[in-house]
Structures are given as C-alpha cells and as structure tokens.
Design a protein around this motif. Structure first.
Motif, PDB file in Angstrom:
ATOM      1  N   ASP A 199       2.137  22.676  -0.297  1.00 16.11           N
ATOM      2  CA  ASP A 199       0.855  21.996  -0.423  1.00 16.11           C
ATOM      3  C   ASP A 199       0.902  20.710   0.382  1.00 16.11           C
ATOM      4  OD1 ASP A 199      -1.792  21.408  -1.868  1.00 16.11           O
ATOM      5  OD2 ASP A 199      -0.553  19.662  -2.374  1.00 16.11           O
ATOM      6  N   GLU A 200      -0.116  20.464   1.191  1.00 18.90           N
ATOM      7  CA  GLU A 200      -0.032  19.368   2.161  1.00 18.90           C
ATOM      8  C   GLU A 200       0.066  17.984   1.517  1.00 18.90           C
ATOM      9  OE1 GLU A 200      -4.726  18.436   3.220  1.00 18.90           O
ATOM     10  OE2 GLU A 200      -3.495  19.481   4.694  1.00 18.90           O
ATOM     11  N   ASP A 201      -0.339  17.849   0.272  1.00 16.86           N
ATOM     12  CA  ASP A 201      -0.286  16.541  -0.382  1.00 16.86           C
ATOM     13  C   ASP A 201       0.940  16.351  -1.269  1.00 16.86           C
ATOM     14  OD1 ASP A 201      -2.653  15.604   0.767  1.00 16.86           O
ATOM     15  OD2 ASP A 201      -3.891  16.465  -0.823  1.00 16.86           O
ATOM     16  N   CYS A 202       1.863  17.304  -1.252  1.00 16.18           N
ATOM     17  CA  CYS A 202       2.965  17.237  -2.216  1.00 16.18           C
ATOM     18  C   CYS A 202       3.852  16.012  -2.003  1.00 16.18           C
ATOM     19  CB  CYS A 202       3.788  18.523  -2.186  1.00 16.18           C
ATOM     20  SG  CYS A 202       4.702  18.819  -0.648  1.00 16.18           S
ATOM     21  N   PHE A 203       4.149  15.677  -0.759  1.00 15.70           N
ATOM     22  CA  PHE A 203       4.999  14.505  -0.521  1.00 15.70           C
ATOM     23  C   PHE A 203       4.242  13.214  -0.816  1.00 15.70           C
ATOM     24  CE2 PHE A 203       7.231  17.418   2.636  1.00 15.70           C
ATOM     25  CZ  PHE A 203       8.232  17.745   1.728  1.00 15.70           C
ATOM     26  N   LEU A 204       2.951  13.179  -0.496  1.00 22.26           N
ATOM     27  CA  LEU A 204       2.157  11.984  -0.805  1.00 22.26           C
ATOM     28  C   LEU A 204       2.129  11.739  -2.306  1.00 22.26           C
ATOM     29  CD1 LEU A 204      -0.832  12.470   1.675  1.00 22.26           C
ATOM     30  CD2 LEU A 204       1.011  10.791   1.843  1.00 22.26           C
ATOM     31  N   ARG A 205       2.080  12.805  -3.099  1.00 25.31           N
ATOM     32  CA  ARG A 205       2.117  12.637  -4.555  1.00 25.31           C
ATOM     33  C   ARG A 205       3.463  12.078  -4.994  1.00 25.31           C
ATOM     34  NH1 ARG A 205      -1.047  17.499  -4.556  1.00 25.31           N
ATOM     35  NH2 ARG A 205       0.828  18.782  -4.693  1.00 25.31           N
ATOM     36  N   GLN A 206       4.540  12.520  -4.363  1.00 20.49           N
ATOM     37  CA  GLN A 206       5.852  11.990  -4.733  1.00 20.49           C
ATOM     38  C   GLN A 206       5.966  10.509  -4.368  1.00 20.49           C
ATOM     39  OE1 GLN A 206       9.362  13.822  -5.367  1.00 20.49           O
ATOM     40  NE2 GLN A 206       8.969  15.752  -4.306  1.00 20.49           N
ATOM     41  N   PHE A 207       5.405  10.113  -3.256  1.00 18.20           N
ATOM     42  CA  PHE A 207       5.448   8.697  -2.870  1.00 18.20           C
ATOM     43  C   PHE A 207       4.595   7.850  -3.808  1.00 18.20           C
ATOM     44  CE2 PHE A 207       7.244  10.281   1.081  1.00 18.20           C
ATOM     45  CZ  PHE A 207       8.078   9.243   1.475  1.00 18.20           C
ATOM     46  N   GLY A 208       3.512   8.419  -4.319  1.00 19.06           N
ATOM     47  CA  GLY A 208       2.705   7.726  -5.312  1.00 19.06           C
ATOM     48  C   GLY A 208       1.591   6.882  -4.735  1.00 19.06           C
ATOM     49  N   GLU A 209       0.632   6.525  -5.589  1.00 20.72           N
ATOM     50  CA  GLU A 209      -0.533   5.756  -5.145  1.00 20.72           C
ATOM     51  C   GLU A 209      -0.157   4.341  -4.719  1.00 20.72           C
ATOM     52  OE1 GLU A 209      -3.531   5.841  -8.127  1.00 20.72           O
ATOM     53  OE2 GLU A 209      -3.841   8.024  -8.008  1.00 20.72           O
ATOM     54  N   ARG A 210       0.939   3.821  -5.258  1.00 18.42           N
ATOM     55  CA  ARG A 210       1.386   2.473  -4.872  1.00 18.42           C
ATOM     56  C   ARG A 210       2.681   2.563  -4.054  1.00 18.42           C
ATOM     57  NH1 ARG A 210      -0.569  -2.116  -6.766  1.00 18.42           N
ATOM     58  NH2 ARG A 210       1.470  -3.119  -6.987  1.00 18.42           N
ATOM     59  N   SER A 211       2.690   3.522  -3.142  1.00 20.17           N
ATOM     60  CA  SER A 211       3.841   3.630  -2.239  1.00 20.17           C
ATOM     61  C   SER A 211       4.006   2.332  -1.464  1.00 20.17           C
ATOM     62  CB  SER A 211       3.658   4.806  -1.276  1.00 20.17           C
ATOM     63  OG  SER A 211       2.461   4.647  -0.522  1.00 20.17           O
ATOM     64  N   GLN A 212       5.237   2.088  -1.023  1.00 23.49           N
ATOM     65  CA  GLN A 212       5.562   0.803  -0.416  1.00 23.49           C
ATOM     66  C   GLN A 212       5.734   0.930   1.100  1.00 23.49           C
ATOM     67  OE1 GLN A 212       8.740  -1.299  -2.952  1.00 23.49           O
ATOM     68  NE2 GLN A 212       8.959   0.862  -3.486  1.00 23.49           N
ATOM     69  N   LEU A 213       5.275  -0.099   1.804  1.00 23.23           N
ATOM     70  CA  LEU A 213       5.587  -0.271   3.218  1.00 23.23           C
ATOM     71  C   LEU A 213       6.241  -1.637   3.386  1.00 23.23           C
ATOM     72  CD1 LEU A 213       2.311   1.018   4.961  1.00 23.23           C
ATOM     73  CD2 LEU A 213       4.504   2.218   4.826  1.00 23.23           C
ATOM     74  N   GLN A 214       7.395  -1.652   4.021  1.00 24.84           N
ATOM     75  CA  GLN A 214       8.080  -2.903   4.338  1.00 24.84           C
ATOM     76  C   GLN A 214       8.270  -2.977   5.845  1.00 24.84           C
ATOM     77  OE1 GLN A 214      10.341  -0.909   2.058  1.00 24.84           O
ATOM     78  NE2 GLN A 214       9.917  -1.881   0.105  1.00 24.84           N
ATOM     79  N   ALA A 215       7.936  -4.113   6.426  1.00 24.46           N
ATOM     80  CA  ALA A 215       8.053  -4.301   7.875  1.00 24.46           C
ATOM     81  C   ALA A 215       9.280  -5.152   8.174  1.00 24.46           C
ATOM     82  CB  ALA A 215       6.803  -4.969   8.442  1.00 24.46           C
TER      83      ALA A 215
END
Length: 356
Positions: A199-215
C-alpha cells in the motif's frame, strides 16, 4: 601549538572549530587522526563514471507517463535500494536555481567571522546548533568538519534562536526548503512502497503525522593531511532515510567492501536509506555505510535532511513483506534514532539491537 593540542581531551578540542585550526595553520590533533590505511583520495579516472544509480522521480509523479515506464522506474528503485541502499534523484521538482540558493546561504553562513557563527553555538554535550557532534566515547575519532544542526519539522519544534539571522535570507530559504523536503519524502515514501507491491501510504503511516525533519549543514575544511583524517567517519544513519545535497565530490558509499564515490551532480538529491527503512522493509532495502573524505586543496559543503519517525512511534517490518518463506528479521522498536546514537558514539552499528 599542534603538539600541545595533540594531548588535549576531546571535550576541549571540540570547543574550537576545525575552521579555526585551519586558519591557524595547525596540524590535525591526535583525536582527529583516524585513517590507518594507505587509500588515496579516490582520484582514479576509471571511477569517474560512478555506478551509483540515477532515478528520475518525474516519471513517478506525472499522470502522463505510460504505466510501463512508471513500473520500470519503480523496479529501478527497488533494485537500487536493495543493492546500493541509495540513488541519485533527478526530476524531483525542485528548481536548480533554488538548490543553488540553499548552497549559497550555507556557504555564506560558514564564511562569516567566527564570532558571528558562535552566536548559534551549542555546548559540547548538546546536539542542536553550531559546532560539532557531541563528544564520542573515549577512543573514537573526531570528524574534520563543522556543522549547523537544526530541527525543522514539526514546525513547533523549531528553536529559532539557533537559526542564523545572517545571511538575512537564511530563515526564509530553510523554511521553503523544508516544505520541498516534505513533498519529496511523501513522493519517495510512496514510490518505495509501490516498488515492493505494498500500500503506497504504508511507510508514511509508520513515520507518523508528526514525522521529523532535521537539517544538517556541513562544512568540510581543507586539510593538509587528508591521509590522516576523515570529514565524517564511516557509519550508517539512524533515521528513516536521508536526503543529501552536495557541492563537490567527497562522500563515499561502501558496497562489497569497496568505497564508491558519489559523483558531483549539483541539482540531484542523494536518497540514502537509513537503519529504520531497513527495519521497515524487513532487510530488503539496505542502510549503507558511508563516509566523507577530506581534501588538501578545497573545502566542501553539504546540506543533509534526516527524515525520522515521530517521537514515540513504534516502527517495524511491514506485514506484507513477511510470510512462511520470509520470516520477520526485526522486531518493533520505538525511538530507534536514540538507540542508534548510543552505539554510534562507540563506533558501532545498532541494527543488531532491533533484530529478532
């Protein structure tokens, strides 16, 4: 000066920037010396045609692309990430002029006087801000580089006191780049899932709605003894995956016990798997060991964005990748990035901590 500093503990050495040592024409102190091999800087002309795979993401996001061509690109992604653990992404939708602007503000920040940069300095044991990584455990080498590390997503986790006010466009550029990275992570995450028939959204669900980005903005100073030091020691990343933009050659990826350079491609983005994607894909996608060489003649910058699951979110192998013939290789884990960091400080991989 160099002989005196050779015997100073890492905590004291890290209070001085590598750029300062270069300006003072100092030899690398002992804690920075980590190379014991006789490797060259990989200037072999035979390696100029790098085997690092190139993927055109525009072929995945355009509704006008024939289904067969889209499927071919998906299979190229699967092959690239299961063998190399990375690919160079073109057709990602970010203009070359904007990527040049990101590089420009990065260079302008590191070109400022030391007093200006130190306004955003971190303490030796802290992570976010300007400086070097926190002190590793005794016996581990230091990296010949300086960096600025910032939390950029979720937006309420930003500490704007650590965001440079000079150059004056830095904040605006980083906010726009963060939005572009959010879009790219959605595109890449869906493409990776489809390449595995999930399912194309399966990894996005694992990362979660508050997934993090650090630069992480990296500056690699020239070093008159590049045979002794590394800009960044060999390691795999503890994030989900990493998106990297470089200006000059220096990054190398390890494959089959051989180092391969990532070629200069100013408007490409390197998509690099990290340990948590290896866990989510049950070992199909690889989290490659990589390093950064030093150079005696020129400096180098890179801008790295780490994409990591939200804090406290449990991740694990996708159910669709496990059956009677393919057992589960990893257990579910929370906050793996913290586990990874503990092992990284000892010069070790952390993946075994998540293995079944």
């Amino acid at each position: 000066m160099a002989e005196d500093s050779a015997h100073l503990p890492a905590e004291i050495l890290l209070s001085k920037r590598v750029q300062e040592m270069v300006l003072n024409d100092e030899e690398p102190p002992a804690p920075y010396k980590c190379r014991q091999d006789a490797e060259s800087e990989d200037d072999d002309d035979s390696l100029s045609a790098s085997p690092i795979p190139i993927i055109d993401l525009s072929r995945l996001s355009s509704s006008q692309e024939p289904a067969q061509e889209t499927e071919e690109e998906l299979q190229k992604i699967k092959l690239a990430l299961s063998s190399w653990g990375c690919f160079q992404a073109i057709g990602h939708g970010i203009s070359g002029s904007f990527l040049d602007k990101v590089r420009q503000v990065t260079r302008e920040f590191f070109a400022q006087p030391m007093d200006e940069k130190k306004k955003y300095a971190k303490a030796v044991l802290e992570f976010e801000g300007y400086g070097a990584d926190p002190v590793p455990e005794e016996g581990q080498s230091l990296d010949w580089s300086d960096r600025l590390f910032l939390n950029v997503q979720p937006a309420d986790q930003r500490n704007y006191k650590l965001w440079p006010s000079n150059p004056d466009s830095f904040r605006e550029v980083l906010e726009e780049y963060t939005e572009e990275m959010k879009r790219v992570t959605e595109l890449v995450s869906r493409a990776m899932a489809k390449s595995l028939n999930l399912d194309e959204d399966c990894f996005l669900r694992q990362f979660g709605e508050r997934s993090q980005l650090q630069a992480r903005f990296n500056y690699y100073s020239p070093c008159k003894r590049p045979d002794l030091v590394l800009g960044l020691k060999p390691h795999s990343d503890g994030s989900g995956y990493t998106i990297l933009m470089q200006d000059e050659v220096g990054l190398q990826v390890l494959k089959n016990d051989k180092w391969f350079k990532v070629p200069k491609n100013p408007h490409a983005l390197l998509i690099l798997m990290a340990d948590q994607m290896q866990i989510m894909t049950n070992g199909i996608f690889k989290s490659p060991v990589h390093r950064v060489l030093s150079n005696s003649e020129r400096d180098r910058i890179s801008v790295v964005v780490f994409y990591t699951p939200e804090v406290g979110k449990e991740i694990g192998p996708e159910d669709g990748l496990i059956d009677d013939k393919t057992p589960k290789l990893f257990k579910k884990v929370k906050d793996y990035a913290d586990i990874h960091w503990g092992y990284y400080q000892r010069g070790m991989s952390a993946l075994h901590a998540a293995q079944v």
